[in-house]
Design a protein around this motif. Sequence first.
Motif, PDB file in Angstrom:
ATOM      1  N   GLY A   1      97.135 -72.039   7.948  1.00 13.91           N
ATOM      2  CA  GLY A   1      98.309 -71.215   7.737  1.00 13.91           C
ATOM      3  C   GLY A   1      98.360 -69.957   8.578  1.00 13.91           C
ATOM      4  O   GLY A   1      99.218 -69.090   8.345  1.00 13.91           O
ATOM      5  N   LYS A   2      97.481 -69.842   9.568  1.00 19.38           N
ATOM      6  CA  LYS A   2      97.402 -68.636  10.394  1.00 19.38           C
ATOM      7  C   LYS A   2      97.909 -68.922  11.813  1.00 19.38           C
ATOM      8  O   LYS A   2      97.955 -70.067  12.259  1.00 19.38           O
ATOM      9  CB  LYS A   2      95.953 -68.134  10.457  1.00 19.38           C
ATOM     10  N   PRO A   3      98.279 -67.863  12.575  1.00 20.44           N
ATOM     11  CA  PRO A   3      98.718 -68.068  13.962  1.00 20.44           C
ATOM     12  C   PRO A   3      97.646 -68.789  14.779  1.00 20.44           C
ATOM     13  O   PRO A   3      96.469 -68.421  14.725  1.00 20.44           O
ATOM     14  CB  PRO A   3      98.934 -66.634  14.459  1.00 20.44           C
ATOM     15  N   THR A   4      98.075 -69.798  15.519  1.00 22.20           N
ATOM     16  CA  THR A   4      97.109 -70.664  16.196  1.00 22.20           C
ATOM     17  C   THR A   4      97.592 -71.021  17.601  1.00 22.20           C
ATOM     18  O   THR A   4      98.749 -71.381  17.797  1.00 22.20           O
ATOM     19  CB  THR A   4      96.890 -71.964  15.394  1.00 22.20           C
ATOM     20  N   VAL A   5      96.673 -70.950  18.559  1.00 24.94           N
ATOM     21  CA  VAL A   5      96.915 -71.427  19.916  1.00 24.94           C
ATOM     22  C   VAL A   5      96.336 -72.828  20.029  1.00 24.94           C
ATOM     23  O   VAL A   5      95.171 -73.044  19.696  1.00 24.94           O
ATOM     24  CB  VAL A   5      96.240 -70.526  20.965  1.00 24.94           C
ATOM     25  N   VAL A   6      97.139 -73.776  20.506  1.00 24.53           N
ATOM     26  CA  VAL A   6      96.657 -75.138  20.747  1.00 24.53           C
ATOM     27  C   VAL A   6      96.891 -75.469  22.219  1.00 24.53           C
ATOM     28  O   VAL A   6      98.021 -75.414  22.696  1.00 24.53           O
ATOM     29  CB  VAL A   6      97.395 -76.185  19.883  1.00 24.53           C
ATOM     30  N   ASN A   7      95.806 -75.776  22.932  1.00 28.03           N
ATOM     31  CA  ASN A   7      95.904 -76.236  24.322  1.00 28.03           C
ATOM     32  C   ASN A   7      94.983 -77.419  24.510  1.00 28.03           C
ATOM     33  O   ASN A   7      93.950 -77.532  23.842  1.00 28.03           O
ATOM     34  CB  ASN A   7      95.496 -75.136  25.303  1.00 28.03           C
ATOM     35  N   ASN A   8      95.346 -78.294  25.453  1.00 31.77           N
ATOM     36  CA  ASN A   8      94.447 -79.420  25.729  1.00 31.77           C
ATOM     37  C   ASN A   8      93.433 -79.042  26.808  1.00 31.77           C
ATOM     38  O   ASN A   8      93.472 -77.949  27.378  1.00 31.77           O
ATOM     39  CB  ASN A   8      95.229 -80.688  26.073  1.00 31.77           C
ATOM     40  N   VAL A   9      92.517 -79.948  27.081  1.00 37.13           N
ATOM     41  CA  VAL A   9      91.383 -79.656  27.961  1.00 37.13           C
ATOM     42  C   VAL A   9      91.850 -79.310  29.373  1.00 37.13           C
ATOM     43  O   VAL A   9      91.426 -78.299  29.951  1.00 37.13           O
ATOM     44  CB  VAL A   9      90.407 -80.850  27.997  1.00 37.13           C
ATOM     45  N   GLU A  10      92.720 -80.133  29.954  1.00 32.49           N
ATOM     46  CA  GLU A  10      93.139 -79.887  31.330  1.00 32.49           C
ATOM     47  C   GLU A  10      93.860 -78.553  31.462  1.00 32.49           C
ATOM     48  O   GLU A  10      93.668 -77.828  32.442  1.00 32.49           O
ATOM     49  CB  GLU A  10      94.028 -81.014  31.846  1.00 32.49           C
ATOM     50  N   THR A  11      94.705 -78.227  30.502  1.00 33.85           N
ATOM     51  CA  THR A  11      95.378 -76.924  30.539  1.00 33.85           C
ATOM     52  C   THR A  11      94.363 -75.798  30.562  1.00 33.85           C
ATOM     53  O   THR A  11      94.442 -74.868  31.376  1.00 33.85           O
ATOM     54  CB  THR A  11      96.296 -76.762  29.314  1.00 33.85           C
ATOM     55  N   LEU A  12      93.385 -75.872  29.680  1.00 29.19           N
ATOM     56  CA  LEU A  12      92.412 -74.783  29.545  1.00 29.19           C
ATOM     57  C   LEU A  12      91.547 -74.612  30.789  1.00 29.19           C
ATOM     58  O   LEU A  12      91.270 -73.468  31.190  1.00 29.19           O
ATOM     59  CB  LEU A  12      91.531 -75.028  28.322  1.00 29.19           C
ATOM     60  N   VAL A  13      91.116 -75.703  31.424  1.00 26.03           N
ATOM     61  CA  VAL A  13      90.199 -75.527  32.551  1.00 26.03           C
ATOM     62  C   VAL A  13      90.893 -74.935  33.775  1.00 26.03           C
ATOM     63  O   VAL A  13      90.227 -74.572  34.750  1.00 26.03           O
ATOM     64  CB  VAL A  13      89.488 -76.846  32.920  1.00 26.03           C
ATOM     65  N   ASN A  14      92.217 -74.801  33.732  1.00 22.08           N
ATOM     66  CA  ASN A  14      92.924 -74.062  34.779  1.00 22.08           C
ATOM     67  C   ASN A  14      92.749 -72.556  34.631  1.00 22.08           C
ATOM     68  O   ASN A  14      92.923 -71.808  35.604  1.00 22.08           O
ATOM     69  CB  ASN A  14      94.421 -74.385  34.753  1.00 22.08           C
ATOM     70  N   ILE A  15      92.430 -72.090  33.423  1.00 25.54           N
ATOM     71  CA  ILE A  15      92.405 -70.661  33.139  1.00 25.54           C
ATOM     72  C   ILE A  15      91.355 -69.909  33.969  1.00 25.54           C
ATOM     73  O   ILE A  15      91.669 -68.870  34.569  1.00 25.54           O
ATOM     74  CB  ILE A  15      92.199 -70.412  31.635  1.00 25.54           C
ATOM     75  N   PRO A  16      90.082 -70.370  34.046  1.00 22.78           N
ATOM     76  CA  PRO A  16      89.124 -69.645  34.892  1.00 22.78           C
ATOM     77  C   PRO A  16      89.565 -69.565  36.352  1.00 22.78           C
ATOM     78  O   PRO A  16      89.306 -68.551  37.016  1.00 22.78           O
ATOM     79  CB  PRO A  16      87.836 -70.474  34.739  1.00 22.78           C
ATOM     80  N   LEU A  17      90.236 -70.604  36.850  1.00 28.11           N
ATOM     81  CA  LEU A  17      90.752 -70.554  38.223  1.00 28.11           C
ATOM     82  C   LEU A  17      91.751 -69.416  38.393  1.00 28.11           C
ATOM     83  O   LEU A  17      91.698 -68.656  39.363  1.00 28.11           O
ATOM     84  CB  LEU A  17      91.446 -71.875  38.571  1.00 28.11           C
ATOM     85  N   ILE A  18      92.686 -69.318  37.465  1.00 29.85           N
ATOM     86  CA  ILE A  18      93.718 -68.279  37.543  1.00 29.85           C
ATOM     87  C   ILE A  18      93.093 -66.892  37.501  1.00 29.85           C
ATOM     88  O   ILE A  18      93.479 -65.991  38.266  1.00 29.85           O
ATOM     89  CB  ILE A  18      94.733 -68.450  36.399  1.00 29.85           C
ATOM     90  N   LEU A  19      92.106 -66.711  36.639  1.00 30.02           N
ATOM     91  CA  LEU A  19      91.482 -65.392  36.493  1.00 30.02           C
ATOM     92  C   LEU A  19      90.531 -65.072  37.636  1.00 30.02           C
ATOM     93  O   LEU A  19      90.163 -63.916  37.844  1.00 30.02           O
ATOM     94  CB  LEU A  19      90.739 -65.311  35.155  1.00 30.02           C
ATOM     95  N   THR A  20      90.130 -66.082  38.399  1.00 32.78           N
ATOM     96  CA  THR A  20      89.232 -65.860  39.531  1.00 32.78           C
ATOM     97  C   THR A  20      90.004 -65.585  40.814  1.00 32.78           C
ATOM     98  O   THR A  20      89.706 -64.646  41.553  1.00 32.78           O
ATOM     99  CB  THR A  20      88.309 -67.080  39.737  1.00 32.78           C
ATOM    100  N   GLU A  21      91.010 -66.408  41.093  1.00 38.09           N
ATOM    101  CA  GLU A  21      91.728 -66.280  42.366  1.00 38.09           C
ATOM    102  C   GLU A  21      93.004 -65.465  42.263  1.00 38.09           C
ATOM    103  O   GLU A  21      93.581 -65.072  43.282  1.00 38.09           O
ATOM    104  CB  GLU A  21      92.055 -67.666  42.915  1.00 38.09           C
TER     105      GLU A  21
END
Length: 599
Positions: free
Chosen positions: A381-401
């Motif tokens: 019943g609480k605010p929740t972020v749902v992402n799949n694996v491929e979506t998430l593994v893009n995140i370190p790339l974005i924060l690096t480059e």
Amino acid sequence: MDLQFLSSTPTDDERAAVDAAVAGQAPSRDLLLPALHAVNDRVGWISQGALNHICRTLEVPPADAYGVASFYSLFSLVERPKRVVHACVDLACKVNGAERLTDALTDAFGPASGKTGDVTWLRSPCLGVCERAPAALVFQAGEPATEQLLAPVASEALVEVATLGPSTVDVPTLVPQQGDGGLRLLKRIGVVDPTSLDDYRATGGYSGLRNALLLGPVGVIREVSDSKLMGRGGAAFPTGRKWDATARQPVRPHYLVCNADESEPGTFKDRVLIEGDPFALVEAMTITAFATGCAKGYLYLRGEYPKALHLLENAIAKARERGFLGENIMGHQGFSFDIEIRRGAGAYICGEETAIFNSIEGFRGEPRSKPPFPVEQGLFGKPTVVNNVETLVNIPLILTEGCEAYARIGTAGSSGSKLFCLSGNVRRPGVYEVPFGATLGELLELAGGVPEGRELRAILLGGAAGGFVRPDELDLKLTMEDARAAGTTLGSGVVLVLDDTADLGGFLLRIAAFFRDESCGQCVPCRIGTVRQEEALHRVVGGKKLSTGGDDLLVLREVGQVMRDSSICGLGQTAWNAIESAIDRLGALEKPLERGKRA
């Protein structure tokens, strides 16, 4: 709570399995799925006595626990041998010899679901190793339970392993493009030791999290938003917008759920990412949690992925030991986050984001009506972020480059690169990474095209919930917007190739049977519609007619439209897609299609 139990009592093994699974934790319904797994792993099935003990321990009504245990295909509520063989009969395996495996198992052990000595075998939906079809998974209950994936497997080898039991033989995780300097998401797979945190850090690992801590939550969300990253699970919702909506919710706590329950037939990219680069997913979840204010993350993993489970457990433990999970991560005071793995148990519907919530919470994995949306009221019943694996593994790339560099790859409407799962009648099946905007023909060429001497007949995009394209549509640009304009979808990245030897009638029947089996049954349009769809398709493929003289194609269209318009979730809404596209784009059912013969 006044709970009423039957008189059955657990065995010592069942009691020990449950007690170990919940040791040190207060009674809570959300421990129901782990407790069921514990008994099934130790004994091979879930008896009434075991269910009673689980219910007493967790204070769950027995009828509710029975409803949950009976929901999942990997569990059994009737006694069966400790050794179970799951032989995949889904789309990629179907076109690569699955029937030879099931015939051999029938000859050796009798009909599916029967008991022959120490072995029983089952016809299984997709096992997520489509690049190595045909595939089977051999499970042996015990302490500990053991599993062996066989892919590709010959009939004789499968019968031998089924007879003798699983071993620790490992199937390597490789990608056909290994060594290509342009790889981004796949660059470490097959190159870096997936068990080594040091190897991960030596190749840039955790630089994304370090940058995130410097930017702060608002800065991280701005970077993700400006990168134009969209969800890679099929819905293509802007990731930054989802994160921002969750972060703004005043209610606490917030939760993060990683959807690693890829069960779409023909999809295996998330498995490849986890098995080849598990620390990237752990880092990505940690960045996501920092940005959105989540102190706890759940990684919901397919129950048929034993190797991925082992590697994730190792990655989480090592990250925790080295200060990358837990309290004050990387010395950042006040930032605490940890990850718990929850194993699925064989239910395609649990890939739907709200069905995951129910499954984790200890209920049947049935979707919830929306609104409210997960960013407002999700897990517990609480605010929740749902992402799949491929979506998430893009995140370190974005924060690096940086977001600008990331957004320059792909197209204005679809940024970054995309993973595609090529399988079926193709020379080099596997996961391929290309920038958005590459054409379907270019992707097929990377995989070597169809085998020599054969002709391309059709390509299924997006899996069973996707649609077909014709051989004359290979110039289709692989972007969200171009696929939408062409009346199809990229979905989860399935590209299943059929050549001129494919049994299209049998292929469509398998799609219909898949949705009939996987419907959770909660809503009438899907529960009844998937059955009626399969019945009508059987008549069309077999050249039979309705006794009333009616038109089965008309029945298919009407049932399909009703499911699309009125089903609660995406399963029913998309169950008609592939069959509709086979009719309208391929002209597949203009004349009767006999099973086992070409159209």
